[in-house]
Motif scaffolding. Sequence first.
Motif, PDB file in Angstrom:
ATOM      1  N   GLY A  38       0.791  -1.226   0.000  1.00 14.88           N
ATOM      2  CA  GLY A  38       0.000   0.000   0.000  1.00 14.88           C
ATOM      3  C   GLY A  38       0.819   1.270   0.000  1.00 14.88           C
ATOM      4  N   ARG A  39       2.159   1.150  -0.055  1.00 16.64           N
ATOM      5  CA  ARG A  39       2.991   2.355  -0.046  1.00 16.64           C
ATOM      6  C   ARG A  39       2.693   3.243  -1.256  1.00 16.64           C
ATOM      7  N   THR A  40       2.527   2.621  -2.420  1.00 18.11           N
ATOM      8  CA  THR A  40       2.241   3.390  -3.627  1.00 18.11           C
ATOM      9  C   THR A  40       0.947   4.171  -3.493  1.00 18.11           C
ATOM     10  N   ILE A  41      -0.050   3.556  -2.865  1.00 19.19           N
ATOM     11  CA  ILE A  41      -1.333   4.230  -2.681  1.00 19.19           C
ATOM     12  C   ILE A  41      -1.186   5.403  -1.723  1.00 19.19           C
ATOM     13  N   VAL A  42      -0.452   5.183  -0.633  1.00 20.18           N
ATOM     14  CA  VAL A  42      -0.250   6.249   0.357  1.00 20.18           C
ATOM     15  C   VAL A  42       0.454   7.443  -0.274  1.00 20.18           C
ATOM     16  N   GLU A  43       1.519   7.175  -1.024  1.00 19.33           N
ATOM     17  CA  GLU A  43       2.258   8.270  -1.641  1.00 19.33           C
ATOM     18  C   GLU A  43       1.432   8.956  -2.732  1.00 19.33           C
ATOM     19  N   SER A  44       0.587   8.196  -3.406  1.00 17.98           N
ATOM     20  CA  SER A  44      -0.287   8.800  -4.413  1.00 17.98           C
ATOM     21  C   SER A  44      -1.280   9.765  -3.765  1.00 17.98           C
ATOM     22  N   VAL A  45      -1.764   9.411  -2.584  1.00 15.78           N
ATOM     23  CA  VAL A  45      -2.671  10.303  -1.858  1.00 15.78           C
ATOM     24  C   VAL A  45      -1.932  11.572  -1.438  1.00 15.78           C
ATOM     25  N   PHE A  46      -0.689  11.420  -0.968  1.00 18.71           N
ATOM     26  CA  PHE A  46       0.109  12.578  -0.566  1.00 18.71           C
ATOM     27  C   PHE A  46       0.325  13.549  -1.733  1.00 18.71           C
ATOM     28  N   LEU A  47       0.534  12.993  -2.923  1.00 19.68           N
ATOM     29  CA  LEU A  47       0.858  13.823  -4.084  1.00 19.68           C
ATOM     30  C   LEU A  47      -0.366  14.265  -4.879  1.00 19.68           C
ATOM     31  N   LEU A  48      -1.535  13.794  -4.492  1.00 20.86           N
ATOM     32  CA  LEU A  48      -2.751  14.090  -5.253  1.00 20.86           C
ATOM     33  C   LEU A  48      -3.038  15.589  -5.391  1.00 20.86           C
ATOM     34  N   PRO A  49      -2.865  16.411  -4.352  1.00 23.44           N
ATOM     35  CA  PRO A  49      -3.131  17.855  -4.517  1.00 23.44           C
ATOM     36  C   PRO A  49      -2.258  18.521  -5.573  1.00 23.44           C
ATOM     37  N   LEU A  50      -1.166  17.848  -5.957  1.00 20.77           N
ATOM     38  CA  LEU A  50      -0.277  18.421  -6.967  1.00 20.77           C
ATOM     39  C   LEU A  50      -0.903  18.411  -8.353  1.00 20.77           C
ATOM     40  N   VAL A  51      -1.811  17.480  -8.602  1.00 23.05           N
ATOM     41  CA  VAL A  51      -2.393  17.334  -9.940  1.00 23.05           C
ATOM     42  C   VAL A  51      -3.870  17.717  -9.999  1.00 23.05           C
ATOM     43  N   LEU A  52      -4.503  17.848  -8.842  1.00 21.78           N
ATOM     44  CA  LEU A  52      -5.912  18.227  -8.826  1.00 21.78           C
ATOM     45  C   LEU A  52      -6.072  19.737  -8.994  1.00 21.78           C
ATOM     46  N   PRO A  53      -7.161  20.185  -9.608  1.00 23.48           N
ATOM     47  CA  PRO A  53      -7.439  21.624  -9.649  1.00 23.48           C
ATOM     48  C   PRO A  53      -7.579  22.170  -8.229  1.00 23.48           C
ATOM     49  N   PRO A  54      -7.063  23.354  -7.953  1.00 15.19           N
ATOM     50  CA  PRO A  54      -7.160  23.918  -6.596  1.00 15.19           C
ATOM     51  C   PRO A  54      -8.593  24.018  -6.084  1.00 15.19           C
ATOM     52  N   THR A  55      -9.554  24.256  -6.991  1.00 14.85           N
ATOM     53  CA  THR A  55     -10.942  24.334  -6.551  1.00 14.85           C
ATOM     54  C   THR A  55     -11.447  22.982  -6.049  1.00 14.85           C
ATOM     55  N   VAL A  56     -10.962  21.906  -6.639  1.00 18.97           N
ATOM     56  CA  VAL A  56     -11.345  20.567  -6.173  1.00 18.97           C
ATOM     57  C   VAL A  56     -10.753  20.311  -4.793  1.00 18.97           C
ATOM     58  N   VAL A  57      -9.494  20.705  -4.613  1.00 14.89           N
ATOM     59  CA  VAL A  57      -8.863  20.581  -3.297  1.00 14.89           C
ATOM     60  C   VAL A  57      -9.627  21.421  -2.277  1.00 14.89           C
ATOM     61  N   GLY A  58     -10.004  22.640  -2.682  1.00 17.04           N
ATOM     62  CA  GLY A  58     -10.750  23.509  -1.786  1.00 17.04           C
ATOM     63  C   GLY A  58     -12.107  22.939  -1.421  1.00 17.04           C
ATOM     64  N   PHE A  59     -12.758  22.313  -2.382  1.00 20.61           N
ATOM     65  CA  PHE A  59     -14.059  21.692  -2.105  1.00 20.61           C
ATOM     66  C   PHE A  59     -13.909  20.565  -1.094  1.00 20.61           C
ATOM     67  N   GLY A  60     -12.862  19.759  -1.266  1.00 21.81           N
ATOM     68  CA  GLY A  60     -12.621  18.678  -0.314  1.00 21.81           C
ATOM     69  C   GLY A  60     -12.348  19.203   1.085  1.00 21.81           C
ATOM     70  N   LEU A  61     -11.565  20.270   1.172  1.00 20.05           N
ATOM     71  CA  LEU A  61     -11.281  20.873   2.479  1.00 20.05           C
ATOM     72  C   LEU A  61     -12.538  21.479   3.087  1.00 20.05           C
ATOM     73  N   LEU A  62     -13.363  22.090   2.231  1.00 21.04           N
ATOM     74  CA  LEU A  62     -14.615  22.678   2.715  1.00 21.04           C
ATOM     75  C   LEU A  62     -15.533  21.600   3.265  1.00 21.04           C
TER      76      LEU A  62
END
Length: 225
Positions: A38-62
Amino acid sequence: MNYSPLLLSLKIAAIATVLVFVTGVLLARLIARRNFRGRTIVESVFLLPLVLPPTVVGFGLLYLFGKNGPLGHILLQWFHVQVVFSWIGAVIAAMTVAFPLMYQSASAAFQNYDPNIENAALTMGASKWKVFFTISFPLAWPGLLAGLVLTFARALGEFGATLMLAGYIPGVTDTLPLAIYFEVEAGHMEKAQMWVVIIVALGFSSILWLNWWTKRNILPFTRQK
């Protein structure tokens, strides 16, 4: 002239950078040299905000930190801390989008030297924390410094997630990127241009200093080797 957007941006970027540096370094040190399912999955989650649109990240945080969100409800009921429409929300947004840069730099830095150096110190009786602060951290410092500078620059320029989570409240959450956007919306082009010049100068100075430091401290050592 009101310089609160500049001061607020520097404050939020500084706090976010410190918190991201600590968490990014510790997580990278724990994961970088370990192979587990599961290391690959964990690191993919860590790096996900790098490729997602900021508004999507903001929606998740909201969703997470809203009044009815799982984390926002706990913070509001137990600690009386409101994240949405506050400078704390701006810090969380900046941390989220900047974390992948710090983690990636730290992970590469901890894998860039011979682990036998650490193992030798451990066999001689040194504790893991002593090995980390006296061997691991100094050896990885060039990569950590690069991640630190990039984290600060990214946190300083965060816009989309900050707008979604913290909103635009003058004197509270009006960071430089938000100030530029709303000054343009209001037709205040000269003020917007001034903020643009300032934030470009800050970002350029950060990268320029990092390149200068790298050439002065890293390249001569590499050539000698």
